[in-house]
Design a protein around this motif. Structure first.
Motif, PDB file in Angstrom:
ATOM      1  N   GLY A  45       0.819  -1.213   0.000  1.00  0.00           N
ATOM      2  CA  GLY A  45       0.000   0.000   0.000  1.00  0.00           C
ATOM      3  C   GLY A  45       0.851   1.260   0.000  1.00  0.00           C
ATOM      4  O   GLY A  45       0.535   2.238  -0.690  1.00  0.00           O
ATOM      5  N   SER A  46       1.951   1.261   0.774  1.00  0.00           N
ATOM      6  CA  SER A  46       2.835   2.420   0.807  1.00  0.00           C
ATOM      7  C   SER A  46       3.488   2.659  -0.544  1.00  0.00           C
ATOM      8  O   SER A  46       3.572   3.793  -1.025  1.00  0.00           O
ATOM      9  N   VAL A  47       3.933   1.564  -1.197  1.00  0.00           N
ATOM     10  CA  VAL A  47       4.567   1.701  -2.516  1.00  0.00           C
ATOM     11  C   VAL A  47       3.547   2.197  -3.535  1.00  0.00           C
ATOM     12  O   VAL A  47       3.852   3.044  -4.391  1.00  0.00           O
ATOM     13  N   ARG A  48       2.309   1.696  -3.470  1.00  0.00           N
ATOM     14  CA  ARG A  48       1.283   2.160  -4.412  1.00  0.00           C
ATOM     15  C   ARG A  48       0.983   3.642  -4.204  1.00  0.00           C
ATOM     16  O   ARG A  48       0.746   4.379  -5.172  1.00  0.00           O
ATOM     17  N   ALA A  49       0.964   4.089  -2.948  1.00  0.00           N
ATOM     18  CA  ALA A  49       0.706   5.509  -2.683  1.00  0.00           C
ATOM     19  C   ALA A  49       1.805   6.384  -3.270  1.00  0.00           C
ATOM     20  O   ALA A  49       1.532   7.423  -3.893  1.00  0.00           O
ATOM     21  N   ARG A  50       3.051   5.961  -3.125  1.00  0.00           N
ATOM     22  CA  ARG A  50       4.155   6.741  -3.699  1.00  0.00           C
ATOM     23  C   ARG A  50       4.100   6.713  -5.220  1.00  0.00           C
ATOM     24  O   ARG A  50       4.353   7.729  -5.886  1.00  0.00           O
ATOM     25  N   SER A  51       3.759   5.544  -5.772  1.00  0.00           N
ATOM     26  CA  SER A  51       3.638   5.441  -7.232  1.00  0.00           C
ATOM     27  C   SER A  51       2.520   6.338  -7.729  1.00  0.00           C
ATOM     28  O   SER A  51       2.630   6.977  -8.787  1.00  0.00           O
ATOM     29  N   GLY A  52       1.425   6.392  -6.967  1.00  0.00           N
ATOM     30  CA  GLY A  52       0.316   7.251  -7.366  1.00  0.00           C
ATOM     31  C   GLY A  52       0.709   8.713  -7.389  1.00  0.00           C
ATOM     32  O   GLY A  52       0.307   9.467  -8.287  1.00  0.00           O
ATOM     33  N   ALA A  53       1.514   9.144  -6.402  1.00  0.00           N
ATOM     34  CA  ALA A  53       1.962  10.542  -6.387  1.00  0.00           C
ATOM     35  C   ALA A  53       2.841  10.849  -7.589  1.00  0.00           C
ATOM     36  O   ALA A  53       2.706  11.903  -8.229  1.00  0.00           O
ATOM     37  N   LEU A  54       3.750   9.910  -7.921  1.00  0.00           N
ATOM     38  CA  LEU A  54       4.608  10.112  -9.083  1.00  0.00           C
ATOM     39  C   LEU A  54       3.794  10.088 -10.370  1.00  0.00           C
ATOM     40  O   LEU A  54       4.010  10.899 -11.286  1.00  0.00           O
TER      41      LEU A  54
END
Length: 650
Positions: A45-54
């Protein structure tokens, strides 16, 4: 027989213990597996959130390039014919840079027309025509078409400036045309536009051309020094105008900015990477200085093919999370080493083991609860006692406050009557002396002398009445804040009135009062200033020696007038001076002939002077006398003011 039964009991106990251990291991393993899945879910979930921001940042960049492309297409739709293209100051300045259309000379907006500034708008530069002819990848339209494309290019400049503000992390925006034109933002001088000579062979624009990009999609191109990770990502969008490929719009995004959006890893032994479609690392972050960011991660996947999502568990193998980006052909890869999740799992296991031990503390817990209940009852009783004590203290405080207020009002009343008696004593003594003189010698006096005495008594009675009015007004000011009524009058008149009021006391001690106050005009309450001067003169006479001299002087201090009463009497010690300024009965002391007072005269003087925004000052030297001074606002003679205004009007 007994030994056999004991051994059997021991075997049963051992078996039960082994069964309990086995059951505990199963429960612990089940709990550990559940925690592993929760750890993987949270990390994914944390990686997806960062990917979403990028991904959102890339989407914004693509959206603004789409807006630039739509603006260019709309320009050609609005002005399909070169003859319809209107003039503008930017277009005129661009074409004027090569007014004779010299094939050896380039075009540019190095000289921006007013009101444009180099920090507000970009530049448009173009290769000379001879250079275009020598490059097979470039071609320039006829002069009319060239003017039309130049007009479209300068129309892009304001929109590029807005895009730069929305994308502050972008290094710059570029439009490269097949006609050898380059639109750049921020502004750079044409001699510094290093992309211009290679406008026909730039990788980002070659990749965006129809030959390499038939679907006209946004294209990302990486660049950087050879042998190291890329330092720049260029997003290019092809531009087709009137059915022909005209060039490409691009935004240069520094890799460092993408890394900041991606964020840093929280675990020392983990890495967070941005990789391309082949597995080559674009950028990444790691908190372990001994573990640099790898160049390639394709070896982590079977046959080098990416598997999106969570690839493996993190106990015996690396924990890998792969999230693809929607608006770029890249992926965000998080890699944690084997055993990364063991610490939180072991922590949970210890907590579970601690649960078994908690059962042993039940009795202690129950006893503690009973003790806490008893303590709570005691605390409630203590709190009730404190509340009652606080209420009693508050009531006592209110009573003390009421008592203090009543005491203050009583003291003010006493003070007021003392002031009245103090300030009325002098005039009444004079009146009593004159009436006694009339009573003793009236039959022997001439009628005109009797009339003169009567007029003097009447004048003193009038002044006593005015003084009484002033004292009553002063009391109202002290108690309720009633404002005083200042008027403009000459200070000499009030000084003369005050000298006449104390003349009887001065004559009794053969004291001469010299008036050197001058003829200055002041803005003040006349009766209050009269009371001030009368008190100061009475004090000067009281403490002067027989046959002494009292001076009344004045001097201007800016917009105020300082009036001073000086005597050569007994003077005061510093302690007596401080006591006199504080006022009160203790401040009173007998005069040179035993005269007495209430000690409240200077208090009245100080308060009345304060009403005029002034200050009472006392300077005294024992055996040499005292100087009492105060200040009042200066004014001008009304008659003189009217005369000057009349002269100015004439």
């Amino acid at each position: 027989m007994v030994l056999a039964e004991a051994a059997h009991a021991d075997r049963v106990l051992v078996l039960a213990l082994l069964a309990g251990v086995a059951l505990g291991c199963v429960l612990l393993w089940s709990h550990a597996s559940e925690r592993i899945r929760a750890f993987e879910t949270a990390m994914a979930g944390s990686v997806r959130a960062r990917s979403g921001a990028l991904d959102m940042q890339m989407r914004v960049a693509i959206g603004h390039l789409e807006a630039l492309r739509q603006r260019a297409e709309f320009f050609y739709a609005e002005f399909p014919s070169p003859e319809d293209v209107p003039n503008s100051s930017l277009l005129t300045a661009f074409l004027a840079s090569n007014l004779q259309a010299d094939p050896q000379q380039a075009y540019s907006l190095d000289r921006l027309p007013p009101p444009y500034l180099v920090d507000q708008i970009g530049n448009v530069v173009a290769l000379p025509l001879n250079t275009i002819v020598q490059d097979p990848a470039l071609s320039r339209p006829d002069p009319a078409g060239w003017r039309q494309e130049a007009a479209m290019a300068v129309q892009l400049l304001p929109l590029m400036a807005v895009t730069q503000k929305v994308l502050p992390e972008a290094r710059g925006l570029v439009y490269a045309s097949l006609s050898g034109m380059l639109v750049v933002h921020p502004w750079v001088e044409s001699s510094q536009a290093h992309l211009l000579p290679q406008v026909g062979s730039l990788p980002a624009f070659v990749n965006a051309a129809p030959a390499a990009n038939p679907e006209a999609k946004p294209i990302w191109t990486l660049s950087g020094p050879s042998g190291s990770l890329p330092d720049s990502a260029v997003l290019a969008l092809p531009l087709t105008l009137q059915g022909r490929y005209a060039g490409a719009l691009a935004v240069d995004m520094p890799i460092a900015g993408l890394r900041e959006v991606l964020g840093a890893v929280t675990r020392v032994d983990s890495v967070l990477l941005l990789v391309d479609e082949k597995g080559a690392v674009i950028t990444g972050s790691s908190r372990n200085p001994d573990q640099p960011v790898p160049d390639d991660v394709s070896a982590l996947f079977k046959d080098g093919k990416f598997v999106d999502g969570t690839v493996s568990h993190g106990i015996f193998d690396n924990h890998v999370v792969v999230v693809p980006l929607k608006h770029a052909p890249w992926r965000v890869v998080y890699i944690a080493p084997a055993g990364a999740s063991l610490l939180p799992i072991l922590t949970d296991m210890l907590i579970s083991v601690g649960g078994f031990l908690a059962a042993l503390l039940v009795v202690v817990f129950v006893a503690r609860r009973l003790m806490l209940r008893a303590l709570a009852v005691r605390d409630m009783a203590a709190a009730a006692e404190r509340e009652a004590r606080d209420a009693a203290e508050r009531a006592l405080s209110d009573l003390r406050a009421a008592h203090d207020e009543l005491d203050f009002l009583n003291r003010e009343k006493t003070r007021f009557f003392s002031l009245i008696s103090h300030d009325l004593r002098g005039p009444f003594n004079s009146m009593m002396g004159m009436t006694q003189e009339l009573a003793d010698h009236a039959p022997k006096m001439k009628p005109e002398d009797v009339a003169d005495f009567a007029r003097s008594v009447h004048e003193m009675a009038r002044k006593v009445f005015e003084l009484l009015e002033n004292l009553l007004q002063w009391s109202r000011v002290q108690m309720s804040g009633t404002p005083f009524a200042p008027t403009i009058f000459p200070m000499r008149e009030v000084v003369g009135d005050a000298i006449r009021d104390v003349a009887s006391a001065a004559q009794g001690k053969e004291i001469t009062i010299l008036d050197a106050a001058g003829d200055r005009w002041v803005l003040a309450d006349r009766t209050m200033i009269l009371a001030v001067l009368r008190n100061l003169l009475m004090n000067a006479v009281k403490f002067s020696h027989q046959g002494g001299v009292v001076h009344v002087t004045s001097r201007a201090l800016g917009d105020r007038l300082e009036v001073a009463v000086t005597d050569k009497g007994v003077g005061m010690e510093p302690a007596q001076l401080d006591l006199a300024l504080r006022g009160g009965p203790k401040a009173s002391r007998p005069g040179t002939q035993g005269e007495t007072g209430t000690g409240l005269g200077l208090t009245l003087v100080r308060d009345l002077v304060l009403r005029h925004g002034g200050e009472l000052k006392l300077e005294s030297t024992p055996g040499r006398g005292t100087i009492a001074s105060f200040t009042v606002p200066l004014s001008h003679d009304p008659a003189e003011t009217r005369r000057l205004l009349s002269r100015a009007a004439d």
